[in-house]
Design an enzyme around this catalytic site. Structure first.
Site, PDB file in Angstrom:
ATOM      1  N   ASP A  32       0.872  -1.251   0.030  1.00 26.37           N
ATOM      2  CA  ASP A  32      -0.050  -0.091  -0.035  1.00 26.37           C
ATOM      3  C   ASP A  32       0.961   1.314  -0.132  1.00 26.37           C
ATOM      4  O   ASP A  32       1.681   1.215   0.683  1.00 26.37           O
ATOM      5  CB  ASP A  32      -0.605  -0.021   1.148  1.00 26.37           C
ATOM      6  N   TYR A 142     -14.904   6.063 -13.734  1.00 32.67           N
ATOM      7  CA  TYR A 142     -14.823   4.745 -12.730  1.00 32.67           C
ATOM      8  C   TYR A 142     -15.214   3.409 -12.921  1.00 32.67           C
ATOM      9  O   TYR A 142     -14.343   2.369 -13.019  1.00 32.67           O
ATOM     10  CB  TYR A 142     -15.486   5.105 -11.341  1.00 32.67           C
ATOM     11  N   LYS A 146     -12.665   0.017 -14.292  1.00 27.83           N
ATOM     12  CA  LYS A 146     -12.826  -1.516 -13.640  1.00 27.83           C
ATOM     13  C   LYS A 146     -13.298  -2.428 -14.728  1.00 27.83           C
ATOM     14  O   LYS A 146     -12.593  -3.478 -14.813  1.00 27.83           O
ATOM     15  CB  LYS A 146     -13.750  -1.417 -12.418  1.00 27.83           C
ATOM     16  N   ASN A 171     -22.713  -1.329  -2.724  1.00 20.32           N
ATOM     17  CA  ASN A 171     -22.066  -0.459  -1.927  1.00 20.32           C
ATOM     18  C   ASN A 171     -21.706  -0.773  -0.447  1.00 20.32           C
ATOM     19  O   ASN A 171     -22.486  -1.133   0.333  1.00 20.32           O
ATOM     20  CB  ASN A 171     -23.354   0.791  -1.581  1.00 20.32           C
ATOM     21  N   GLY A 284     -23.185  10.991 -13.044  1.00 25.10           N
ATOM     22  CA  GLY A 284     -22.559   9.777 -13.104  1.00 25.10           C
ATOM     23  C   GLY A 284     -23.422   8.704 -11.978  1.00 25.10           C
ATOM     24  O   GLY A 284     -22.924   7.499 -12.265  1.00 25.10           O
ATOM     25  N   ASP A 285     -24.447   9.069 -11.292  1.00 23.41           N
ATOM     26  CA  ASP A 285     -25.337   8.333 -10.411  1.00 23.41           C
ATOM     27  C   ASP A 285     -26.175   7.674 -11.399  1.00 23.41           C
ATOM     28  O   ASP A 285     -27.536   8.330 -11.636  1.00 23.41           O
ATOM     29  CB  ASP A 285     -25.705   9.127  -9.523  1.00 23.41           C
TER      30      ASP A 285
END
Ligand code: UFG
Length: 334
Positions: A32, A142, A146, A171, A284-285
């Protein structure tokens, strides 16, 4: 027992996966860069390699030095709204960074991967609950980043024998029930911790729109307990290590909750009203995202152990109450 490198293991979901892996008897090394993660979230007896995922040589050397069998790759930027404003940054971090991890794995001969994907790969779904047969059509960068990595994985499988599971999270929320670790993003953007903040004298919450085609006009999401996500990772690893098939799986409870329902639950659990104001939609929602998770149940025997929202919020609240400033390791945090 496998030896697992957890990229992003100092972050929210990664740190819970580290605990779950150790409980299941696996040996863990965390990699990390601590740009968003917290060193104190990593158990003191787990080696922490402080390096970025873009640093191929550092990742390769960690894989070789610790004789790693498998990688869990959590490290990513995750702010949907920010990805709309800064797509290049998101492609650089999430795509280039993941390709660097895959390159290091190839060089080190590590061929087992559990990859953190997202339901944001689906975009505005054609139907809900969403199953994996839906065509992915992300509506934000985003989700695209992915999906780009998900789509690379079968090619690496063909070329190089990579075996993988990509988990499409809904979520993530909640915290380790013993209160030892939890969610600490700064600045926080996610609904449940933001609502807790707004119920305890912090910044009021803005609801991002109530003109969606949903029962109360606010967005519907599927909140999944972070320890149930961690459990899905361990199951995926165990199946791959036993020679099982690669796959892509949703990980959600299948229960949709609106933003208003989350606010009501947080108010009830905290015992104080969430201070909120109505705002406009966030770019974007999608309006409604909730999972059909039958495929992971069949393939990995996974079931959520904490499916109800009340429990998820209780665990998030227990963590926040005992850690009001999170891990308290950021000098820039007010
Ligand atoms: N919301 C608000 N106000 C806020 C924060 C959120 O109204 O201050 C709303 C959002 O518009 C959304 C819901 O609450 O409808 C949940 O928002 P979050 O920001 O908590 O989560 P997202 O659904 O946007 O994104 C999260 C993860 C992503 C993942 C996605 C999948 O951050 O990584 O879930 O749905 F891809």
């Amino acid at each position: 027992m496998a030896r697992v490198l957890v990229c992003g293991g100092a972050g929210y979901i990664g740190s819970h996966a580290v605990r779950a892996l150790r409980r299941a008897g696996h040996a863990v090394v965390v990699l990390d860069d601590l740009s968003a993660g917290h060193a104190v979230a990593v158990p003191s007896d787990v080696p922490l390699v402080r390096a970025g995922m873009h640093e191929v040589a550092a990742v390769e050397s960690a894989l070789a030095r610790h004789a790693i069998d498998a990688v869990m790759h959590f490290a990513a930027w995750l702010d949907v709204g920010a990805s709309v404003r800064d797509p290049l940054g998101y492609y650089h971090n999430n795509v280039t960074g993941s390709l660097a991890v895959l390159t290091a794995m190839q060089r080190a001969g590590v061929r087992v991967l559990v990859f953190s994907s997202t339901c944001a790969t689906y975009g505005e779904p054609e139907r809900v609950p969403m199953d994996e047969s839906l065509t992915p059509r992300p509506i934000n960068a985003y989700g695209e980043t992915k999906l780009a990595i998900e789509r690379a994985l079968p090619h690496l499988a063909t070329a190089d024998g990579l075996r993988y599971v990509a988990l499409r999270y809904f979520n993530a929320a909640g915290a380790e029930p013993d209160g030892s670790i939890g969610e600490d993003h700064w600045p926080e953007i996610h609904l449940i911790p933001r609502a807790i903040e707004a119920a305890t004298g912090g910044r009021p919450l803005t609801i991002f729109g109530d003109d969606y085609p949903t029962p109360d006009g606010t967005c519907l999401r599927d909140y999944i307990h972070v320890t149930d996500l961690a459990d899905a990772h361990v199951r995926a690893l165990d199946v791959l290590m036993a020679g099982g098939a690669s796959g892509i799986y949703n990980v959600g409870t299948g229960q949709p909750h609106s933003v208003r329902q989350v606010i009501d639950t947080v108010s009830r659990v905290v015992g104080q009203p969430v201070q909120w104001q109505m705002g406009v939609r966030r770019e974007g929602d999608p309006s409604a995202l909730y999972a059909a998770s039958d495929r992971i149940t069949q393939a990995l025997g996974w079931h959520p152990r904490h499916p109800d929202l009340e429990t998820i919020v209780q665990h998030a609240w227990a963590w926040h109450r005992s850690h009001p400033r999170g891990y308290d390791d950021r000098p820039d945090r007010p």
